[in-house]
Design a protein around this motif. Structure first.
Motif, mmCIF file in Angstrom:
data_model
loop_
_atom_site.group_PDB
_atom_site.id
_atom_site.type_symbol
_atom_site.label_atom_id
_atom_site.label_comp_id
_atom_site.label_asym_id
_atom_site.label_seq_id
_atom_site.Cartn_x
_atom_site.Cartn_y
_atom_site.Cartn_z
ATOM 1 N N ILE A 178 0.824 -1.200 0.000
ATOM 2 C CA ILE A 178 0.000 0.000 0.000
ATOM 3 C C ILE A 178 0.866 1.263 0.000
ATOM 4 N N GLU A 179 0.426 2.271 -0.730
ATOM 5 C CA GLU A 179 1.115 3.556 -0.760
ATOM 6 C C GLU A 179 0.858 4.269 0.561
ATOM 7 N N MET A 180 1.927 4.628 1.279
ATOM 8 C CA MET A 180 1.790 5.239 2.592
ATOM 9 C C MET A 180 2.464 6.605 2.679
ATOM 10 N N GLY A 181 2.770 7.169 1.523
ATOM 11 C CA GLY A 181 3.413 8.472 1.471
ATOM 12 C C GLY A 181 3.937 8.698 0.074
ATOM 13 N N ASP A 182 4.473 9.867 -0.208
ATOM 14 C CA ASP A 182 5.018 10.160 -1.520
ATOM 15 C C ASP A 182 6.305 9.371 -1.732
ATOM 16 N N GLY A 183 6.230 8.334 -2.565
ATOM 17 C CA GLY A 183 7.384 7.477 -2.805
ATOM 18 C C GLY A 183 7.633 6.476 -1.693
ATOM 19 N N ILE A 184 6.641 6.285 -0.824
ATOM 20 C CA ILE A 184 6.774 5.362 0.312
ATOM 21 C C ILE A 184 5.722 4.265 0.191
ATOM 22 N N TYR A 185 6.164 3.026 0.227
ATOM 23 C CA TYR A 185 5.254 1.896 0.053
ATOM 24 C C TYR A 185 5.477 0.858 1.153
ATOM 25 N N GLY A 186 4.438 0.568 1.878
ATOM 26 C CA GLY A 186 4.507 -0.489 2.866
ATOM 27 C C GLY A 186 4.854 -0.028 4.271
ATOM 28 N N ALA A 187 4.571 -0.918 5.216
ATOM 29 C CA ALA A 187 4.709 -0.609 6.636
ATOM 30 C C ALA A 187 6.144 -0.332 7.057
ATOM 31 N N GLU A 188 7.073 -1.144 6.577
ATOM 32 C CA GLU A 188 8.471 -0.965 6.998
ATOM 33 C C GLU A 188 9.032 0.369 6.509
ATOM 34 N N ALA A 189 8.696 0.721 5.271
ATOM 35 C CA ALA A 189 9.206 1.964 4.699
ATOM 36 C C ALA A 189 8.650 3.191 5.427
ATOM 37 N N VAL A 190 7.339 3.191 5.704
ATOM 38 C CA VAL A 190 6.758 4.360 6.374
ATOM 39 C C VAL A 190 7.254 4.453 7.824
ATOM 40 N N ALA A 191 7.472 3.294 8.459
ATOM 41 C CA ALA A 191 8.013 3.307 9.825
ATOM 42 C C ALA A 191 9.432 3.876 9.837
ATOM 43 N N ASN A 192 10.238 3.476 8.853
ATOM 44 C CA ASN A 192 11.615 3.972 8.749
ATOM 45 C C ASN A 192 11.656 5.456 8.432
ATOM 46 N N GLN A 193 10.854 5.877 7.438
ATOM 47 C CA GLN A 193 10.918 7.246 6.935
ATOM 48 C C GLN A 193 10.248 8.252 7.861
ATOM 49 N N HIS A 194 9.120 7.884 8.453
ATOM 50 C CA HIS A 194 8.342 8.849 9.237
ATOM 51 C C HIS A 194 8.508 8.725 10.754
ATOM 52 N N PHE A 195 8.932 7.539 11.220
ATOM 53 C CA PHE A 195 9.015 7.348 12.672
ATOM 54 C C PHE A 195 10.393 6.870 13.132
ATOM 55 N N LYS A 196 11.295 6.685 12.178
ATOM 56 C CA LYS A 196 12.684 6.316 12.483
ATOM 57 C C LYS A 196 12.768 5.043 13.323
ATOM 58 N N LYS A 197 11.969 4.075 12.969
ATOM 59 C CA LYS A 197 11.973 2.790 13.665
ATOM 60 C C LYS A 197 11.499 1.711 12.714
ATOM 61 N N SER A 198 11.527 0.466 13.153
ATOM 62 C CA SER A 198 11.024 -0.624 12.325
ATOM 63 C C SER A 198 9.513 -0.735 12.487
ATOM 64 N N ALA A 199 8.875 -1.398 11.533
ATOM 65 C CA ALA A 199 7.421 -1.559 11.571
ATOM 66 C C ALA A 199 6.973 -2.342 12.798
ATOM 67 N N ALA A 200 7.838 -3.216 13.301
ATOM 68 C CA ALA A 200 7.488 -4.035 14.465
ATOM 69 C C ALA A 200 7.316 -3.191 15.718
ATOM 70 N N LEU A 201 7.958 -2.015 15.754
ATOM 71 C CA LEU A 201 7.956 -1.179 16.962
ATOM 72 C C LEU A 201 6.924 -0.052 16.930
#
Length: 238
Positions: free
Chosen positions: A163-186
């Protein structure tokens, strides 16, 4: 007559190829991670056309490496009967149709969709964005196939990774890394809710922007509240 026989054979083999290849692709993706989708390619081309540098943040992770709050958040926001329906939420479709008719009669330029998580997954992985009848027909076809060959857990896993979760961001791991500076698990419950709040328009709604989080805090709290009311997504421990 010979011409029509040739045309008939071409149509026959085209249909055989279409159904064989699409069913095979769905079966393969039941087991193989989806590393790249048509939507990612389309967005990359759009970025080039707009004179921007191509940005595509995406990293596939298994469902057990994604916060257990995120499936519940996206269900609360996008598809509360995901675990009950077989790909199409007929009740939501009827309600959306009635609301759209009412809005049209009142002169409101407002459209409400009723796509389920299964439908969105089918569109994201196999098709392209748009509202044409051809695309919607193919979406229904692929939705039927993934509901037939995949489990609900697999549909959710692919959805949360594509799923698209931001401009050029796809998926849970990517949005967690880019927007929250952590892994999707956290990701916390609150963070998952704010991510879910962006999904109707993720390129305009930035879950990593403090101003957005403040503006849409009421929406976040509503999603968190709905998360406690819906049937929870099963975890492997259950």
């Amino acid at each position: 007559m010979r011409f029509f026989r040739i045309v008939g054979k071409c149509i026959k083999w085209t249909l055989i190829f279409f159904f064989t290849s699409t069913i095979l692709a769905v079966i393969i993706y039941r087991f193989v991670p989806v590393y790249y989708t048509p939507l990612m390619a389309i967005r990359s081309v759009e970025q080039l056309v707009d004179g921007k540098s191509v940005t595509c943040h995406h990293k596939w992770v298994s469902l057990d490496k994604i916060s257990t709050h995120l499936p519940n958040a996206v269900m609360a926001s996008e598809d509360q009967r995901f675990l009950e329906h077989s790909g199409f939420d007929w009740k939501a479709i009827k309600e959306a149709h009635e609301e759209n008719i009412k809005n049209k009669e009142q002169g409101k330029n407002k459209f409400r969709g009723a796509s389920t998580i299964s439908q969105q997954t089918a569109k994201n992985v196999f098709l392209w964005p748009g509202r044409s009848w051809v695309r919607k027909g193919l979406e229904a076809y692929f939705t039927f196939l993934i509901e037939l060959f995949w489990s609900k857990e697999r549909i959710m896993e692919v959805y949360l990774n594509s799923i698209e979760m931001g401009d050029g961001i796809y998926g849970a791991e990517a949005v967690a890394n880019q927007h929250f500076k952590k892994s999707a698990a956290l990701l916390t419950k609150s963070e998952c809710a704010i991510i879910a709040s962006t999904l109707p328009d993720p390129r305009r709604r930035n879950s990593g922007d403090p101003a957005y989080r403040k503006k849409w805090d009421k929406r976040r709290r509503n999603i968190e509240r709905q998360m406690t009311l819906i049937r929870p997504f099963p975890t492997k421990k259950e």
